[in-house]
Design an enzyme around this catalytic site. Structure first.
Site, PDB file in Angstrom:
ATOM      1  N   GLN A 119       3.224   9.794   1.198  1.00 50.92           N
ATOM      2  CA  GLN A 119       4.605   9.166   1.286  1.00 50.92           C
ATOM      3  C   GLN A 119       5.425   9.370  -0.213  1.00 50.92           C
ATOM      4  O   GLN A 119       6.520   9.079  -0.086  1.00 50.92           O
ATOM      5  CB  GLN A 119       4.201   7.795   1.296  1.00 50.92           C
ATOM      6  CG  GLN A 119       3.720   7.187   2.509  1.00 50.92           C
ATOM      7  CD  GLN A 119       3.389   5.787   2.550  1.00 50.92           C
ATOM      8  OE1 GLN A 119       2.452   5.411   2.083  1.00 50.92           O
ATOM      9  NE2 GLN A 119       4.352   5.034   3.326  1.00 50.92           N
ATOM     10  N   HIS A 130      -4.195   1.682   8.097  1.00 54.95           N
ATOM     11  CA  HIS A 130      -2.946   2.153   8.042  1.00 54.95           C
ATOM     12  C   HIS A 130      -2.781   3.039   6.912  1.00 54.95           C
ATOM     13  O   HIS A 130      -2.106   4.358   7.031  1.00 54.95           O
ATOM     14  CB  HIS A 130      -2.005   0.953   7.763  1.00 54.95           C
ATOM     15  CG  HIS A 130      -0.569   1.309   7.633  1.00 54.95           C
ATOM     16  ND1 HIS A 130       0.505   0.879   8.400  1.00 54.95           N
ATOM     17  CD2 HIS A 130       0.178   2.122   6.709  1.00 54.95           C
ATOM     18  CE1 HIS A 130       1.692   1.446   7.994  1.00 54.95           C
ATOM     19  NE2 HIS A 130       1.482   2.201   7.056  1.00 54.95           N
ATOM     20  N   GLU A 131      -3.132   3.188   5.714  1.00 55.06           N
ATOM     21  CA  GLU A 131      -3.038   3.858   4.498  1.00 55.06           C
ATOM     22  C   GLU A 131      -3.678   5.158   4.509  1.00 55.06           C
ATOM     23  O   GLU A 131      -3.229   6.042   4.354  1.00 55.06           O
ATOM     24  CB  GLU A 131      -3.752   3.156   3.206  1.00 55.06           C
ATOM     25  CG  GLU A 131      -2.476   1.872   2.701  1.00 55.06           C
ATOM     26  CD  GLU A 131      -1.097   2.361   2.758  1.00 55.06           C
ATOM     27  OE1 GLU A 131      -0.747   3.674   2.683  1.00 55.06           O
ATOM     28  OE2 GLU A 131      -0.253   1.366   2.960  1.00 55.06           O
ATOM     29  N   CYS A 134       5.892  -0.064   7.547  1.00 53.06           N
ATOM     30  CA  CYS A 134       5.749   1.065   6.545  1.00 53.06           C
ATOM     31  C   CYS A 134       6.922   1.522   5.612  1.00 53.06           C
ATOM     32  O   CYS A 134       8.152   1.415   6.099  1.00 53.06           O
ATOM     33  CB  CYS A 134       5.258   2.425   7.495  1.00 53.06           C
ATOM     34  SG  CYS A 134       4.827   3.913   6.617  1.00 53.06           S
ATOM     35  N   LEU A 135       6.435   1.668   4.499  1.00 51.24           N
ATOM     36  CA  LEU A 135       7.733   2.276   3.425  1.00 51.24           C
ATOM     37  C   LEU A 135       8.291   3.273   3.894  1.00 51.24           C
ATOM     38  O   LEU A 135       9.462   3.442   3.514  1.00 51.24           O
ATOM     39  CB  LEU A 135       7.068   2.258   2.117  1.00 51.24           C
ATOM     40  CG  LEU A 135       6.672   1.007   1.427  1.00 51.24           C
ATOM     41  CD1 LEU A 135       5.611   1.404   0.122  1.00 51.24           C
ATOM     42  CD2 LEU A 135       7.654   0.038   1.160  1.00 51.24           C
ATOM     43  N   HIS A 141      -2.266   7.755   6.796  1.00 53.71           N
ATOM     44  CA  HIS A 141      -1.043   8.536   6.200  1.00 53.71           C
ATOM     45  C   HIS A 141      -1.680  10.022   5.817  1.00 53.71           C
ATOM     46  O   HIS A 141      -1.314  10.974   5.546  1.00 53.71           O
ATOM     47  CB  HIS A 141      -0.606   7.932   5.243  1.00 53.71           C
ATOM     48  CG  HIS A 141       0.452   6.991   5.208  1.00 53.71           C
ATOM     49  ND1 HIS A 141       1.660   7.300   6.077  1.00 53.71           N
ATOM     50  CD2 HIS A 141       0.545   5.725   5.139  1.00 53.71           C
ATOM     51  CE1 HIS A 141       2.454   6.363   6.248  1.00 53.71           C
ATOM     52  NE2 HIS A 141       1.697   5.294   5.796  1.00 53.71           N
ATOM     53  N   GLY A 143       0.903  -1.131  -0.017  1.00 52.64           N
ATOM     54  CA  GLY A 143      -0.110   0.103   0.008  1.00 52.64           C
ATOM     55  C   GLY A 143       0.905   1.258   0.065  1.00 52.64           C
ATOM     56  O   GLY A 143       1.913   1.164   0.497  1.00 52.64           O
TER      57      GLY A 143
END
Ligand code: NI
Length: 193
Positions: A52, A142-143, A100-101, A146, A47
């Site tokens: 991000q 989670h997404e 997380c990225l 952001h 995701g």
């Protein structure tokens, strides 16, 4: 299409409230989405939210990896969401590992709603809604966090369940002993959201 640079924890763009997309047909929005898809594929994540990649707009892409599908109805192909909204369906909460990225190499156990309903618009301005449970519900929460400037460590209530993926993976049983984690540890193979 281009592969975009991913902002990491500490960059202020990750803590900004992202703005709504008003014009779904805007070619800029279409370009951001195709770049996000290419970036997600390149990094092998599950995701990605626009902030991000340094774009403070309410856009999220995600899918549910096959390894996390518990039930056929949980099968979720790559979904592109503009202006998504989430509503918990009840008070039930579960805790599971997340990564997380924007926070490479780390992971933590985070509490999330177990059952949610969420809605979004696609790039043609068409409205959709879905219900989700378990891992699917977790990825969406989670997404979408952001978009509100929140990263998963902000939600960790027990910081002893936060650390380097490499260390946690080697000590997972010890860490989870006496604690409630609904993980089957498949997250460790698909960690990045
Ligand atoms: Ni993330």
């Amino acid at each position: 299409m281009s592969i975009l640079k991913i902002a990491r924890l500490g960059h202020p763009i990750l803590q900004k409230i992202a703005s709504q997309v008003d014009d779904y047909g805007d070619p800029e929005i279409k370009k951001i989405i195709s770049d996000m898809i290419e970036t997600l594929e390149d990094v092998g994540g599950i995701g990605l939210a626009a902030p991000q990649v340094h774009v403070s707009k309410r856009i999220v892409i995600f899918f549910v990896p096959e390894s996390r599908i518990e039930d056929e109805k949980d099968q979720v192909e790559l979904t592109i969401m503009i202006n998504p909204e989430i509503r918990p369906l009840n008070d039930k909460i579960n805790r599971d590992w997340e990564a997380c990225l924007s926070i490479p190499n780390l992971m933590g156990a985070v509490e999330r709603y177990s059952h949610i309903k969420y809605s979004w618009f696609d790039a043609n301005g068409k409205y959709f809604e879905r219900e989700a449970s378990g891992y699917h519900a977790r990825v969406v929460q989670h997404e979408c966090d952001h978009l509100d400037g929140k990263l998963y460590p902000f939600r960790i209530t027990d910081l002893s369940m936060f650390g380097f993926q490499e260390e946690i993976n080697s000590n997972i049983e010890l860490l989870e002993r006496g604690r409630i984690v609904s993980s089957d540890n498949k997250m460790l193979r698909n960690p990045n959201a």
